[in-house]
Design an enzyme around this catalytic site. Structure first.
Site, PDB file in Angstrom:
ATOM      1  N   HIS A   1       6.728  -3.250   7.603  1.00 40.52           N
ATOM      2  CA  HIS A   1       5.201  -2.762   8.317  1.00 40.52           C
ATOM      3  C   HIS A   1       4.497  -2.119   6.924  1.00 40.52           C
ATOM      4  CE1 HIS A   1       1.899  -0.576  10.999  1.00 40.52           C
ATOM      5  NE2 HIS A   1       2.470  -1.784  11.549  1.00 40.52           N
TER       6      HIS A   1
ATOM      7  N   ASP B   1       5.739  -6.906  16.800  1.00 36.11           N
ATOM      8  CA  ASP B   1       5.540  -8.502  17.207  1.00 36.11           C
ATOM      9  C   ASP B   1       6.371  -9.206  17.331  1.00 36.11           C
ATOM     10  OD1 ASP B   1       2.704  -8.660  17.710  1.00 36.11           O
ATOM     11  OD2 ASP B   1       2.463  -8.303  15.610  1.00 36.11           O
TER      12      ASP B   1
HETATM   13  N1  CMC Z   1       9.331 -10.560   4.426  1.00 36.09           N
HETATM   14  C1  CMC Z   1       9.825 -10.395   3.129  1.00 36.09           C
HETATM   15  N2  CMC Z   1       9.722  -9.776   2.207  1.00 36.09           N
HETATM   16  C2  CMC Z   1       8.025  -9.148   2.937  1.00 36.09           C
HETATM   17  C3  CMC Z   1       8.157  -8.619   4.177  1.00 36.09           C
HETATM   18  C4  CMC Z   1       8.323 -10.242   5.543  1.00 36.09           C
HETATM   19  N3  CMC Z   1       8.161  -9.972   5.910  1.00 36.09           N
HETATM   20  N4  CMC Z   1       7.421  -8.456   4.556  1.00 36.09           N
HETATM   21  C5  CMC Z   1       7.034  -7.246   3.004  1.00 36.09           C
HETATM   22  N5  CMC Z   1       7.990  -8.167   2.469  1.00 36.09           N
HETATM   23  C6  CMC Z   1       8.033  -7.707   0.602  1.00 36.09           C
HETATM   24  C7  CMC Z   1       6.971  -7.978  -0.468  1.00 36.09           C
HETATM   25  O1  CMC Z   1       7.253  -9.481  -0.298  1.00 36.09           O
HETATM   26  C8  CMC Z   1       7.754  -7.622  -0.826  1.00 36.09           C
HETATM   27  O2  CMC Z   1       8.372  -7.570  -2.016  1.00 36.09           O
HETATM   28  P1  CMC Z   1       7.895  -6.854  -3.537  1.00 36.09           P
HETATM   29  O3  CMC Z   1       8.199  -5.317  -3.799  1.00 36.09           O
HETATM   30  O4  CMC Z   1       9.020  -7.494  -4.179  1.00 36.09           O
HETATM   31  O5  CMC Z   1       6.317  -7.033  -4.088  1.00 36.09           O
HETATM   32  C9  CMC Z   1       7.549  -5.637  -0.326  1.00 36.09           C
HETATM   33  O6  CMC Z   1       8.497  -5.633   1.115  1.00 36.09           O
HETATM   34  C10 CMC Z   1       6.721  -4.978  -0.439  1.00 36.09           C
HETATM   35  O7  CMC Z   1       5.650  -6.194   1.034  1.00 36.09           O
HETATM   36  P2  CMC Z   1       4.038  -5.761   0.783  1.00 36.09           P
HETATM   37  O8  CMC Z   1       3.508  -7.183   0.898  1.00 36.09           O
HETATM   38  O9  CMC Z   1       3.646  -4.818  -0.710  1.00 36.09           O
HETATM   39  O10 CMC Z   1       3.606  -5.054   2.315  1.00 36.09           O
HETATM   40  P3  CMC Z   1       2.743  -4.356   2.952  1.00 36.09           P
HETATM   41  O11 CMC Z   1       2.632  -2.864   3.706  1.00 36.09           O
HETATM   42  O12 CMC Z   1       1.283  -4.965   2.095  1.00 36.09           O
HETATM   43  O13 CMC Z   1       2.638  -4.993   4.195  1.00 36.09           O
HETATM   44  C11 CMC Z   1       2.701  -6.172   6.702  1.00 36.09           C
HETATM   45  C12 CMC Z   1       2.628  -5.050   5.387  1.00 36.09           C
HETATM   46  C13 CMC Z   1       3.061  -6.586   7.021  1.00 36.09           C
HETATM   47  C14 CMC Z   1       1.794  -7.589   5.988  1.00 36.09           C
HETATM   48  C15 CMC Z   1       4.237  -6.941   5.951  1.00 36.09           C
HETATM   49  O14 CMC Z   1       5.056  -6.900   5.513  1.00 36.09           O
HETATM   50  C16 CMC Z   1       4.259  -8.505   6.370  1.00 36.09           C
HETATM   51  O15 CMC Z   1       3.550 -10.127   5.351  1.00 36.09           O
HETATM   52  N6  CMC Z   1       4.722  -9.135   7.093  1.00 36.09           N
HETATM   53  C17 CMC Z   1       5.293 -10.242   8.003  1.00 36.09           C
HETATM   54  C18 CMC Z   1       3.743 -10.093   8.742  1.00 36.09           C
HETATM   55  C19 CMC Z   1       4.234  -9.670  10.181  1.00 36.09           C
HETATM   56  O16 CMC Z   1       5.191  -9.163  10.532  1.00 36.09           O
HETATM   57  N7  CMC Z   1       2.840  -8.795  10.088  1.00 36.09           N
HETATM   58  C20 CMC Z   1       2.438  -7.564  11.852  1.00 36.09           C
HETATM   59  C21 CMC Z   1       2.237  -6.135  11.399  1.00 36.09           C
HETATM   60  S1  CMC Z   1       2.816  -5.199  12.900  1.00 36.09           S
HETATM   61  C22 CMC Z   1       2.011  -5.377  13.686  1.00 36.09           C
HETATM   62  C23 CMC Z   1       0.286  -4.702  12.655  1.00 36.09           C
HETATM   63  O17 CMC Z   1       0.411  -3.808  13.337  1.00 36.09           O
HETATM   64  O18 CMC Z   1      -0.482  -5.738  13.412  1.00 36.09           O
END
Ligand code: CMC
Length: 431
Positions: A308, A366
């Site tokens: 998240h 989720d």
């Molecule tokens: N699986 C594997 N690696 C992950 C995941 C995951 N679900 N989420 C983040 N990472 C890694 C990512 O690759 C990155 O690694 P590095 O630092 O080596 O590049 C690090 O963790 C930070 O991730 P980020 O993408 O920079 O983080 P963000 O804050 O931009 O993204 C997120 C947050 C929710 C979009 C992301 O964690 C994700 O895509 N999760 C899966 C989708 C999901 O479950 N979304 C629902 C969110 S809750 C409901 C809502 O509020 O809508």
């Protein structure tokens, strides 16, 4: 202003600039950079807005480090346990918990505005039978701006109230119509004697051929999920609603924009993506393989339902929903669902994995919501629609706050341009 200052120094000229700092009631201070461009000719750079407060808000507070979520100051745990979705909707919209009279009047207003114009129903016939329900719902909600010309003066508080009640009352009806269209069943009209969640289940699952009785366990589960999903401060879809609405656009169009933003798998589309992922993983012995894929930087696969932007400890909604998931499945007599077992095992493995620990990736709301929706008999493609119904309350609350904000201006971010510098047009014969 708090009286605090934040100093920035221009590394080239040595000139320093004192920026005012503003304090909220809780949470980090913000540096007010509005004078920065005018005085120093520079913009700030913050893709994804990870360090940017785009507005001042009194609606929802999140402390991602501590796993705190509060609506209007009330902790989500208390609201989940003691309140109801309709009461929470009133709280988010108007700022205070209603007294008994106010709650009754609000609930009555929502209950008695559930029907949609018959011509709106005909719009569904224009969609192909396999259209995604989110596409239908976004389209039909957008079309509401073509139906209610009489109450879209956004400067008129009464019009804003009518809009708020109308969209909250009608979005379950629109969602149910999308569902019925997708499954090829006749539309079921709302029943005003039922509460919000029960009415929704009735519109989804009743058919003309037999009686349908709403299962109170199912209605209770929907009410809880909607309470948890009702708002989440300046998330992607809410910011989209604020941005679209900041131009003075018709509020139904702004909500339609929010629905479109919610659909993405990184946001509300994650509940659907979790189920698709669990089905793809298929069995417990495949989990290690998928966890390894999620950790592989060269593999775009991510564990859906994990991570998240704000919660870096735990998602308090996930804690509540995880427990509710056990309770609801037990009450519905569906504890033997292999998908739930798989989800629990995946959660256990990921939580012990160094990669997930180090990056603070925990199961989010989720990860579990889809399992409950599945147990209630909803098809996967409807999960994000359910999220949209609940979040409409948050979107409307933020839209209302934005419209009357004296500091509100049209949302217009700047950029760091890295395209070509000026060059002359080359005739096609010379390219
Ligand atoms: N699986 C594997 N690696 C992950 C995941 C995951 N679900 N989420 C983040 N990472 C890694 C990512 O690759 C990155 O690694 P590095 O630092 O080596 O590049 C690090 O963790 C930070 O991730 P980020 O993408 O920079 O983080 P963000 O804050 O931009 O993204 C997120 C947050 C929710 C979009 C992301 O964690 C994700 O895509 N999760 C899966 C989708 C999901 O479950 N979304 C629902 C969110 S809750 C409901 C809502 O509020 O809508």
């Amino acid at each position: 202003m708090s009286g605090k200052k934040f100093s920035l120094q221009n590394g080239e000229t040595g000139e320093s600039l004192e920026l005012p700092v503003r304090s909220g009631t809780v949470g980090p201070d913000v540096v007010d950079i509005r004078s920065l461009y005018g005085e120093q000719g520079v913009f700030t750079y913050d893709p994804g807005f990870a360090s940017t407060a785009s507005c001042e808000s009194k609606i929802t507070f999140i402390d991602g480090g501590k796993g705190v979520l509060m609506y209007r100051g009330y902790p989500i745990e208390q609201l989940a346990q003691r309140s109801s979705f309709i009461e929470v909707a009133f709280l988010l919209l108007y700022g205070e918990l209603p007294n008994a009279e106010e709650l009754e009047a609000f609930e009555q207003s929502i209950r008695t505005h559930t029907m949609i114009n018959e011509t709106m129903l005909r719009l569904f016939n224009g969609f192909h039978h396999d259209a995604h329900p989110m596409a239908m719902v976004a389209g039909v909600v957008g079309s509401m701006s073509a139906f209610y010309h009489d109450t879209t003066d956004i400067q008129d508080q009464r019009h804003r109230d009518i809009f708020a009640h109308r969209i909250i009352a009608k979005i379950p009806t629109i969602a149910a119509a999308a569902y019925k269209h997708a499954v090829g069943q006749p539309f079921t009209y709302p029943r005003n004697e039922l509460n919000y969640a029960a009415n929704l289940l009735h519109m989804f699952f009743a058919v003309p051929a037999e009686d349908y009785e709403v299962d109170p366990v199912a209605a209770e589960a929907i009410d809880l999920l909607f309470t948890l999903h009702a708002d989440h401060e300046q998330n992607c879809s809410t910011s989209t609603v604020r941005l679209a609405g900041s131009s003075g656009a018709n509020p139904y169009s702004a909500i339609a924009a929010g629905i479109a933003a919610l659909w993405g798998p990184a946001h509300g589309g994650a509940n659907e993506a979790v189920l698709t992922m669990l089905q793809e993983i298929g069995s417990v012995d495949q989990i290690e393989k998928y966890v390894a894929k999620a950790k592989d930087r060269d593999d775009p696969f991510r564990l859906m339902g994990f991570g998240h932007r704000v919660y870096k400890n735990f998602d308090p909604r996930a804690t509540i929903i995880r427990e509710a998931c056990h309770r609801v499945l037990a009450k519905l007599g569906r504890t033997d669902t292999p998908l739930f077992d798989l989800a629990l095992r995946l959660e256990e493995i990921a939580l012990k994995d160094e990669y997930f620990i180090e990056k603070k990736l925990y199961p989010n709301v989720d990860f579990y919501s889809g399992i409950i929706y599945r147990a209630l008999g909803l098809p996967t493609s409807m999960f994000t629609v359910m999220f949209a119904i609940a979040r409409t309350v948050g979107w409307v609350s933020h839209w209302r706050e934005m419209i009357i904000d004296p500091e509100g201006r049209i949302g217009r971010p700047r950029q760091l341009y890295s395209g070509p510098v000026q060059r002359d047009y080359v005739p096609i014969s010379q390219r």
